[in-house]
Design a protein around this motif. Structure first.
Motif, PDB file in Angstrom:
ATOM      1  N   ASP A  98      -1.145  -4.050  13.074  1.00 22.54           N
ATOM      2  CA  ASP A  98      -1.879  -2.763  13.520  1.00 22.54           C
ATOM      3  C   ASP A  98      -2.059  -1.927  12.288  1.00 22.54           C
ATOM      4  O   ASP A  98      -2.938  -0.953  12.173  1.00 22.54           O
ATOM      5  CB  ASP A  98      -0.767  -1.859  14.376  1.00 22.54           C
ATOM      6  CG  ASP A  98      -0.410  -2.642  15.621  1.00 22.54           C
ATOM      7  OD1 ASP A  98      -1.243  -2.710  16.413  1.00 22.54           O
ATOM      8  OD2 ASP A  98       0.590  -3.178  15.844  1.00 22.54           O
ATOM      9  N   VAL A  99      -1.003  -2.009  11.233  1.00 22.18           N
ATOM     10  CA  VAL A  99      -1.382  -1.309  10.056  1.00 22.18           C
ATOM     11  C   VAL A  99      -2.609  -1.663   9.096  1.00 22.18           C
ATOM     12  O   VAL A  99      -3.380  -1.002   8.714  1.00 22.18           O
ATOM     13  CB  VAL A  99      -0.097  -1.522   9.023  1.00 22.18           C
ATOM     14  CG1 VAL A  99      -0.440  -1.042   7.603  1.00 22.18           C
ATOM     15  CG2 VAL A  99       1.058  -1.135   9.632  1.00 22.18           C
ATOM     16  N   LEU A 100      -2.762  -3.090   9.451  1.00 22.71           N
ATOM     17  CA  LEU A 100      -4.084  -3.583   8.724  1.00 22.71           C
ATOM     18  C   LEU A 100      -5.302  -3.349   9.289  1.00 22.71           C
ATOM     19  O   LEU A 100      -6.428  -2.884   8.667  1.00 22.71           O
ATOM     20  CB  LEU A 100      -3.881  -5.192   8.348  1.00 22.71           C
ATOM     21  CG  LEU A 100      -2.845  -5.596   7.278  1.00 22.71           C
ATOM     22  CD1 LEU A 100      -2.556  -6.995   7.335  1.00 22.71           C
ATOM     23  CD2 LEU A 100      -3.077  -4.725   5.672  1.00 22.71           C
ATOM     24  N   LYS A 147      -3.348   0.801   0.507  1.00 14.31           N
ATOM     25  CA  LYS A 147      -3.697   2.289   0.970  1.00 14.31           C
ATOM     26  C   LYS A 147      -2.460   2.684   1.990  1.00 14.31           C
ATOM     27  O   LYS A 147      -1.776   3.735   2.008  1.00 14.31           O
ATOM     28  CB  LYS A 147      -4.634   2.421   1.645  1.00 14.31           C
ATOM     29  CG  LYS A 147      -5.959   2.451   0.659  1.00 14.31           C
ATOM     30  CD  LYS A 147      -7.173   2.772   1.640  1.00 14.31           C
ATOM     31  CE  LYS A 147      -8.440   2.596   0.637  1.00 14.31           C
ATOM     32  NZ  LYS A 147      -9.853   2.734   1.190  1.00 14.31           N
ATOM     33  N   ALA A 148      -1.933   1.690   2.737  1.00 16.64           N
ATOM     34  CA  ALA A 148      -0.680   2.113   3.646  1.00 16.64           C
ATOM     35  C   ALA A 148       0.423   2.074   3.024  1.00 16.64           C
ATOM     36  O   ALA A 148       1.247   2.962   3.503  1.00 16.64           O
ATOM     37  CB  ALA A 148      -0.611   0.710   4.800  1.00 16.64           C
ATOM     38  N   ILE A 149       0.728   1.275   1.870  1.00 16.69           N
ATOM     39  CA  ILE A 149       1.986   1.577   1.144  1.00 16.69           C
ATOM     40  C   ILE A 149       1.936   2.908   0.457  1.00 16.69           C
ATOM     41  O   ILE A 149       3.025   3.477   0.498  1.00 16.69           O
ATOM     42  CB  ILE A 149       2.294   0.253   0.139  1.00 16.69           C
ATOM     43  CG1 ILE A 149       2.551  -0.829   1.013  1.00 16.69           C
ATOM     44  CG2 ILE A 149       3.294   0.537  -0.768  1.00 16.69           C
ATOM     45  CD1 ILE A 149       2.449  -2.289   0.152  1.00 16.69           C
ATOM     46  N   ARG A 150       0.932   3.365  -0.133  1.00 19.65           N
ATOM     47  CA  ARG A 150       0.708   4.712  -0.694  1.00 19.65           C
ATOM     48  C   ARG A 150       0.871   5.684   0.338  1.00 19.65           C
ATOM     49  O   ARG A 150       1.657   6.570  -0.144  1.00 19.65           O
ATOM     50  CB  ARG A 150      -0.449   4.543  -1.383  1.00 19.65           C
ATOM     51  CG  ARG A 150      -0.385   3.664  -2.763  1.00 19.65           C
ATOM     52  CD  ARG A 150      -2.034   3.868  -3.375  1.00 19.65           C
ATOM     53  NE  ARG A 150      -2.119   3.280  -4.572  1.00 19.65           N
ATOM     54  CZ  ARG A 150      -3.254   2.902  -5.218  1.00 19.65           C
ATOM     55  NH1 ARG A 150      -4.210   3.628  -5.008  1.00 19.65           N
ATOM     56  NH2 ARG A 150      -3.198   2.482  -6.436  1.00 19.65           N
ATOM     57  N   ALA A 151       0.629   5.594   1.480  1.00 22.03           N
ATOM     58  CA  ALA A 151       0.654   6.542   2.412  1.00 22.03           C
ATOM     59  C   ALA A 151       2.017   6.581   2.780  1.00 22.03           C
ATOM     60  O   ALA A 151       2.629   7.723   2.993  1.00 22.03           O
ATOM     61  CB  ALA A 151      -0.317   6.212   3.357  1.00 22.03           C
ATOM     62  N   VAL A 184      -3.161  -7.342  -4.202  1.00 17.24           N
ATOM     63  CA  VAL A 184      -3.862  -6.081  -4.436  1.00 17.24           C
ATOM     64  C   VAL A 184      -2.778  -4.983  -4.279  1.00 17.24           C
ATOM     65  O   VAL A 184      -2.665  -3.944  -5.252  1.00 17.24           O
ATOM     66  CB  VAL A 184      -4.858  -5.672  -3.652  1.00 17.24           C
ATOM     67  CG1 VAL A 184      -5.568  -4.324  -3.812  1.00 17.24           C
ATOM     68  CG2 VAL A 184      -6.151  -6.654  -3.994  1.00 17.24           C
ATOM     69  N   ALA A 185      -1.895  -4.936  -3.168  1.00 19.67           N
ATOM     70  CA  ALA A 185      -0.904  -4.017  -3.259  1.00 19.67           C
ATOM     71  C   ALA A 185       0.235  -3.977  -4.076  1.00 19.67           C
ATOM     72  O   ALA A 185       0.872  -2.909  -4.112  1.00 19.67           O
ATOM     73  CB  ALA A 185      -0.117  -4.098  -1.702  1.00 19.67           C
TER      74      ALA A 185
END
Length: 321
Positions: A98-100, A147-151, A184-185
């Motif tokens: 769901d995150v991706l 982007k999800a980790i940064r958020a 990339v993350a």
């Protein structure tokens, strides 16, 4: 500690028992130093069966046991890391899929690992197996996990929650879009290497892929940590593989190695890491010792002068030396 008798390789069982006793005493109540910033590590190896998922969850649990705050992101459709952490992940559970794919915040997905305070996990479900195909048509498909980790880190800061010290991303043994997202993350690659010949072939392939990612998507990515797993000190092959890895990667390879252990293999079937399944076993003590070494290396590196603001890498540290 001084009361434990010295032994040699002629008495391997006694030597192992003595080593376990020293580790148990040295690790009792030990708190590990926190890194200066959140370390994001992708646990990767192109070869399957090297202890990749096992190492990801047990290193995470060991660091959390040492007083640090750790997140495990299960980026493998098999969901083995979720199982080992005791996190429910049937189809339909809010997950990394769901995150991706659906832009669900990571904060809505993470679950606590009930048996290890300070450890949380983002589960994978079987739905993730279709993500490779669905990601193909998406814009900036390689950056979605980043982007999800940064958020999520920003969300924790805004909510006044404690900073995470470590994030481990467990990914499948292939260079598909799920693994590319993990590379990339992350800033660092953590490589478990089984002490057998074929593992060295998998390592060379992995390093080539990391160089591709560095050249096109994430120039900050570097191999920071290598851990020897399934080490059988009775065999010459294990010592030969260990010597070769340490010769080529003297900075990254941890001194601690993980022995072959039935307890490590049994723990996931009980929905646990080996640290909660059998905390006094050789495997649990080895993972705690490896986590301590890893945390102390990070603290020492933070105190040392840095040649550049980009994580202070040297040619040796990023796998080119």
């Amino acid at each position: 500690m001084s009361s434990i008798p010295e032994t040699d390789e002629t008495t391997p069982l006694a030597a192992q028992l003595a080593e376990d006793a020293r580790r148990r005493i040295g690790l009792q109540g030990r708190k590990f130093p926190a890194p200066p910033h959140t370390r994001v590590l992708t646990v990767a190896n192109q070869k399957g069966g090297v202890g990749k998922t096992t190492t990801a969850v047990n290193m995470a649990a060991a660091l959390a046991t040492g007083g640090l705050r750790v997140l495990v992101i299960d980026n493998d459709p098999q969901g083995n890391a979720s199982t080992a952490l005791g996190i429910d992940h049937p189809s339909g559970t809010p997950s990394v899929y769901d995150v991706l794919i659906n832009d669900v915040p990571l904060a809505d997905v993470v679950q606590p690992c009930e048996s290890v305070p300070g450890l949380i996990g983002a589960p994978a479900t079987i739905d993730l197996s279709g993500a490779e195909i669905e990601l193909v048509s998406m814009v900036a498909r390689e950056n979605r996990l980043l982007k999800a980790i940064r958020a999520y880190l920003a969300h924790r800061e805004e909510a006044g929650e404690p900073r995470l010290d470590y994030i481990f991303i467990d990914c499948p043994p292939s260079l598909g879009l799920l693994t590319v997202n993990a590379f990339v993350a992350a800033q660092e690659v953590f490589i478990p290497i089984q002490c057998e010949y074929y593992a060295l072939e998998g390592l060379s392939q992995l390093l080539r892929n990391i160089e591709l990612i560095r050249g096109h998507l994430n120039p900050d990515l570097h191999v920071s940590t290598i851990l020897l797993t399934m080490f059988d000190k009775r065999t010459n092959l294990a010592h030969q593989v260990s010597a070769e890895v340490r010769e080529h990667f003297p900075v990254q390879t941890l001194e601690t190695w993980i022995p072959r252990s039935v307890r490590i293999s049994e723990a996931p079937s009980y929905g646990q890491t080996v640290l909660t399944y059998d905390p006094t076993s050789s495997g649990a003590l080895a993972y705690r010792a490896a986590a301590k070494e890893m945390a102390e290396r990070a603290a020492a590196l933070a105190e040392a002068p840095r040649p550049s603001p980009s994580f202070g890498r040297t040619n040796s540290e990023d796998g080119n030396g």
